[in-house]
Design a protein around this motif. Structure first.
Motif, mmCIF file in Angstrom:
data_model
loop_
_atom_site.group_PDB
_atom_site.id
_atom_site.type_symbol
_atom_site.label_atom_id
_atom_site.label_comp_id
_atom_site.label_asym_id
_atom_site.label_seq_id
_atom_site.Cartn_x
_atom_site.Cartn_y
_atom_site.Cartn_z
ATOM 1 N N UNK A 90 -16.148 -4.902 -28.333
ATOM 2 C CA UNK A 90 -16.376 -6.317 -28.643
ATOM 3 C C UNK A 90 -16.731 -7.088 -27.378
ATOM 4 N N UNK A 91 -15.969 -6.867 -26.319
ATOM 5 C CA UNK A 91 -16.245 -7.558 -25.058
ATOM 6 C C UNK A 91 -17.624 -7.189 -24.546
ATOM 7 N N UNK A 92 -17.928 -5.901 -24.516
ATOM 8 C CA UNK A 92 -19.217 -5.458 -23.974
ATOM 9 C C UNK A 92 -20.385 -5.966 -24.819
ATOM 10 N N UNK A 93 -20.196 -6.016 -26.119
ATOM 11 C CA UNK A 93 -21.278 -6.449 -27.013
ATOM 12 C C UNK A 93 -21.664 -7.904 -26.763
ATOM 13 N N UNK A 94 -20.691 -8.757 -26.491
ATOM 14 C CA UNK A 94 -20.964 -10.192 -26.386
ATOM 15 C C UNK A 94 -20.999 -10.712 -24.944
ATOM 16 N N UNK A 95 -20.199 -10.108 -24.075
ATOM 17 C CA UNK A 95 -20.031 -10.681 -22.729
ATOM 18 C C UNK A 95 -20.415 -9.727 -21.605
ATOM 19 N N UNK A 96 -20.625 -8.468 -21.928
ATOM 20 C CA UNK A 96 -20.926 -7.490 -20.882
ATOM 21 C C UNK A 96 -19.641 -6.891 -20.319
ATOM 22 N N UNK A 97 -19.754 -6.369 -19.116
ATOM 23 C CA UNK A 97 -18.628 -5.673 -18.478
ATOM 24 C C UNK A 97 -18.713 -5.926 -16.986
ATOM 25 N N UNK A 98 -17.598 -5.788 -16.302
ATOM 26 C CA UNK A 98 -17.568 -6.117 -14.886
ATOM 27 C C UNK A 98 -18.292 -5.100 -14.019
ATOM 28 N N UNK A 99 -19.157 -5.593 -13.141
ATOM 29 C CA UNK A 99 -19.871 -4.696 -12.230
ATOM 30 C C UNK A 99 -18.987 -4.216 -11.085
ATOM 31 N N UNK A 100 -18.022 -5.054 -10.668
ATOM 32 C CA UNK A 100 -17.248 -4.747 -9.463
ATOM 33 C C UNK A 100 -15.882 -4.149 -9.750
ATOM 34 N N UNK A 101 -15.256 -4.533 -10.882
ATOM 35 C CA UNK A 101 -13.875 -4.103 -11.115
ATOM 36 C C UNK A 101 -13.477 -4.395 -12.554
ATOM 37 N N UNK A 102 -12.798 -3.422 -13.177
ATOM 38 C CA UNK A 102 -12.293 -3.602 -14.536
ATOM 39 C C UNK A 102 -10.872 -3.040 -14.594
ATOM 40 N N UNK A 103 -9.904 -3.950 -14.814
ATOM 41 C CA UNK A 103 -8.490 -3.603 -14.695
ATOM 42 C C UNK A 103 -7.816 -3.529 -16.060
ATOM 43 N N UNK A 104 -6.967 -2.529 -16.221
ATOM 44 C CA UNK A 104 -6.144 -2.389 -17.414
ATOM 45 C C UNK A 104 -4.681 -2.411 -16.980
ATOM 46 N N UNK A 105 -3.891 -3.320 -17.559
ATOM 47 C CA UNK A 105 -2.447 -3.312 -17.319
ATOM 48 C C UNK A 105 -1.824 -2.205 -18.173
ATOM 49 N N UNK A 106 -0.937 -1.436 -17.526
ATOM 50 C CA UNK A 106 -0.434 -0.216 -18.160
ATOM 51 C C UNK A 106 1.085 -0.130 -18.044
#
Length: 388
Positions: A90-106
């Motif tokens: 959903x995020x990628x379809x509408x807003x794209x994705x981060x070029x520099x960093x993409x963080x997941x809290x775990x």
């Protein structure tokens, strides 16, 4: 004292950072005051449907070119694999994705080799792991459902999948073996540590129990954490954050540097550009309502930020950074002559040893970090005097 009106600003009209709030947790920790809740039948599905709608709304309203994405919570890794995949799509379809960093809290208890590989394949490259301690007694006191072995195992599995890993620690916990916690995290190979003092917030279970944090223990933990991590090659780049060279959180730096960012999901806060920045409004801050109101499309709290409020916000956040902030850059972004408007306050705080001012750079000293709220209150009093 009178001041001239703000000059034209040079704020970036493009939003380059996105925060996504995932409110679901397997259980509620006794110190937590975030917007979190346990999952119920059908609730995650409704959340994902509304998230897709809101992502489309944000894409239509703002120019977006993302550098960073951060999934926080809650426990984003508590989502089932197909649910997290749907969220990312959903995020990628509408807003794209981060070029520099993409963080997941775990949460450590949610990690397996297979899941870590899936998260990496979805485009996450940085993991913020809620270790909190590597001592089982401390974890039990904090109400954590994982144990020290699970925490160590989770960090090792994520590093093996080529994640940049940050470990969260809570300090000033009664009986906590802080030295071994820090040495243990470093030995696991993390490149970043976030160390937060245990804080008793109103309305939490700890508050109801009457748990208190000893002020001396808080100060000791604050200083000992820096001493130990510095010995391992970590630099304190923000009040509560330490990193090896190049391992700083690029997303969180956007907050501390006063950048705009999107807030997606229930309870999420966002800092947005306005169509025509001026003296009345330079940016807009909005906090989404909690889940059930958010699901039916209710609007959250909205605050128009004028140039002077933008400056005091930027001072508060920027002074959290060890390197401080560039007053000339803040003047360029806000249109406010920052050094001229707040010069007397800056001079006073420098004399008190709470700030250091060199050229256009302003930074807080170690003593200044302890009284940062008081310092910024003096900046705000300058604005109040103008409107009185």
């Amino acid at each position: 004292m009178t001041f001239s009106a703000p000059a034209p600003t040079q704020l970036d009209p493009v939003v380059r950072h996105l925060y996504v709030h995932v409110p679901f947790c397997p259980s509620i920790c006794p110190y937590c005051d975030f917007h979190v809740l346990t999952r119920q039948a059908g609730l995650v599905e409704r959340y994902l449907e509304r998230l897709e709608q809101e992502a489309a709304e944000l894409a239509a309203a703002y120019a977006v070119d993302l550098d960073t994405v951060y999934l926080g919570g809650g426990t984003p890794s508590f989502l089932r694999d197909h649910e997290l995949r749907a969220l990312v799509e959903s995020v990628q379809r509408h807003l794209g994705w981060g070029r520099a960093e993409n963080t997941l809290e775990i949460n450590p208890g949610t990690v397996s080799t297979e899941r870590a590989a899936l998260w990496r394949s979805l485009g996450f490259d940085r993991a913020s792991v809620g270790v909190q301690s590597l001592d089982d007694a401390t974890l039990k006191f904090l109400g954590r459902r994982h144990d020290a072995r699970q925490a160590r195992d989770a960090v090792s599995r994520l590093i093996a999948q080529d994640f940049r890993v940050s470990g969260d620690l809570i300090t000033a916990v009664p009986g906590q073996p802080l030295d071994s916690d820090i040495h243990g995290l470093v030995e696991l190979g993390v490149g970043h540590v976030s160390a937060y003092t245990l804080t008793i917030e109103p309305g939490t279970e700890f508050a109801r129990r009457g748990v208190q944090v000893d002020e001396d223990a808080e100060r000791e933990g604050f200083e000992r954490t820096e001493e130990l991590l510095a010995g391992h090659g970590f630099s304190r780049y923000e009040v509560s954050n330490y990193a090896r060279a190049g391992q700083e959180s690029r997303h969180n730096l956007s907050y501390w540097q006063g950048k705009t960012y999107l807030g997606l999901g229930p309870g999420a806060a966002g800092h947005y550009p306005v169509p025509t920045p001026g003296a009345d409004a330079l940016t807009l801050r909005r906090t989404n309502p909690h889940l059930h109101d958010w699901l039916v499309g209710q609007q959250g709290e909205t605050l128009l930020v004028d140039p002077h409020e933008y400056v005091t916000d930027a001072l508060f956040m920027g002074l959290r950074l060890r390197r401080g902030l560039d007053l000339a850059d803040l003047t360029r972004r806000s249109g406010v002559d920052v050094a001229g408007r707040y010069g007397l306050v800056i001079e006073r705080q420098v004399r008190l040893g709470l700030l250091e001012h060199s050229g256009t750079n302003l930074r807080a000293t170690a003593q200044g970090w302890w009284v940062l709220n008081r310092i910024v209150r003096e900046f705000m009093e300058v604005d109040a005097a103008e409107t009185a």
